[in-house]
Design a protein around this motif. Structure first.
Motif, short mmCIF file in Angstrom:
data_model
loop_
_atom_site.label_atom_id
_atom_site.label_comp_id
_atom_site.label_asym_id
_atom_site.label_seq_id
_atom_site.Cartn_x
_atom_site.Cartn_y
_atom_site.Cartn_z
N ASN A 157 0.85 -1.18 0.00
CA ASN A 157 0.00 0.00 0.00
C ASN A 157 0.89 1.24 0.00
O ASN A 157 1.78 1.37 0.85
CB ASN A 157 -0.92 -0.01 1.23
CG ASN A 157 -1.87 1.17 1.26
OD1 ASN A 157 -1.50 2.25 1.72
ND2 ASN A 157 -3.09 0.95 0.79
N VAL A 158 0.65 2.11 -0.94
CA VAL A 158 1.51 3.27 -1.10
C VAL A 158 1.49 4.15 0.14
O VAL A 158 2.54 4.61 0.62
CB VAL A 158 1.08 4.07 -2.35
CG1 VAL A 158 1.90 5.36 -2.47
CG2 VAL A 158 1.23 3.23 -3.60
N GLN A 159 0.32 4.36 0.72
CA GLN A 159 0.21 5.23 1.90
C GLN A 159 0.95 4.63 3.09
O GLN A 159 1.66 5.35 3.82
CB GLN A 159 -1.27 5.45 2.23
CG GLN A 159 -1.51 6.45 3.36
CD GLN A 159 -0.99 7.84 3.01
OE1 GLN A 159 -1.15 8.29 1.88
NE2 GLN A 159 -0.37 8.51 3.98
N GLN A 160 0.81 3.35 3.30
CA GLN A 160 1.51 2.70 4.41
C GLN A 160 3.03 2.77 4.24
O GLN A 160 3.77 2.97 5.20
CB GLN A 160 1.06 1.24 4.55
CG GLN A 160 -0.36 1.08 5.08
CD GLN A 160 -0.66 -0.38 5.42
OE1 GLN A 160 0.24 -1.19 5.59
NE2 GLN A 160 -1.95 -0.69 5.52
N GLN A 187 4.74 5.05 2.59
CA GLN A 187 5.19 6.42 2.84
C GLN A 187 5.22 6.73 4.33
O GLN A 187 6.18 7.36 4.82
CB GLN A 187 4.26 7.40 2.11
CG GLN A 187 4.37 7.36 0.60
CD GLN A 187 3.40 8.30 -0.08
OE1 GLN A 187 2.41 8.74 0.53
NE2 GLN A 187 3.66 8.63 -1.34
N THR A 188 4.21 6.28 5.05
CA THR A 188 4.16 6.53 6.50
C THR A 188 5.30 5.81 7.21
O THR A 188 5.96 6.39 8.09
CB THR A 188 2.81 6.07 7.06
OG1 THR A 188 1.76 6.78 6.40
CG2 THR A 188 2.74 6.33 8.55
#
Length: 252
Positions: free
Chosen positions: A109-112, A114-115
């Motif tokens: 998952n891209v958001q995970q 990045q976080t």
């Protein structure tokens, strides 16, 4: 006597001559309806007409036979393939997808991602405590170990699909070779393409899982090096050693 004989003979001869036409007419007289006349030209024309009629009948029979064969061929071309591997292929794809969805810690998952990289793999803060740095290092190590485990699970799942894929390929090739019509051959070809797509998706899944594990491990190594440099800076900026009195044993 002779004078009497000659007139009598002449009378009999005259009577016979008069009666002869009547007798001949009676002998040759026949009913009109019993007379048979053979006409060769008329007979030949009738034979030709009968031959033409027979040829027309044969042509009609051949035409009907061709139409019947055409209908049989159309029925064969429209016949569906008596087997389908779609459910099996979909099941294999779903199993591989489930393995990818079970990715530990950092999912696909891209958001995970990045976080996680902003909080754990980024540059260590100058004010971070040793406990915080150690916790981040432990998190990165756990992410790498989990990623390698996930990669092995995906590889194992893909290898487990090989026997079923091989069986499906054998069945589809056999069905394609024994297809009775164009539709069956096309459906067998489409299912072979679907099988190839499923195998390609398995390969992509393996590469993705392996790439994820390698990327997280490389990120861990890089973050560890950056953390080591930061810890060295913190250590080197501290004040020097200050001697002091130390009591080893309590005095009496």
């Amino acid at each position: 006597m002779s004078d009497t004989f000659f007139p009598l003979r002449a009378g009999l001869l005259a009577s016979a001559m008069l009666a002869a036409p009547v007798i001949i007419s009676a002998l040759f007289a026949t009913p009109a309806q019993a007379l048979i006349v053979f006409d060769p030209s008329n007979y030949a024309e009738n034979v030709l007409q009968a031959a033409r009629a027979l040829q027309q009948i044969n042509n009609q029979i051949q035409s009907l036979t061709n139409q019947a064969q055409m209908l049989v061929n159309q029925a064969r071309n429209l016949a569906s393939l008596p087997m389908s591997t779609l459910a099996q292929l979909q099941s294999s794809v779903q199993q591989t997808q489930q393995l990818l969805n079970q990715a530990q810690n950092i999912a696909f998952n891209v958001q995970q991602i990045q976080t996680a990289f902003a909080s754990t793999y980024g540059k260590a803060a100058t004010s971070a405590s040793n406990a915080s740095l150690i916790a981040d290092a432990r998190t990165r190590w756990q992410n790498s170990v989990g990623a390698f485990q996930d990669s092995l699970k995906v590889q194992a799942g893909v290898v487990g699909n090989i026997p079923s894929n091989s069986s499906a390929m054998t069945s589809l090739v056999s069905a394609s070779q024994s297809a009775t019509g164009a539709l069956q051959a096309a459906q067998a070809g489409n299912q072979l393409l679907a099988l190839q797509s499923q195998q390609l998706s398995d390969l992509v899944a393996v590469l993705a899982a392996k790439g994820r594990a390698d990327a997280l491990e490389q990120a861990r190594v890089t973050a560890t090096e950056a953390q080591g440099q930061q810890q060295y800076k913190i250590f080197s900026t501290r004040s020097g050693y200050q001697p002091g009195n130390v009591t080893m044993f309590s005095g009496n």
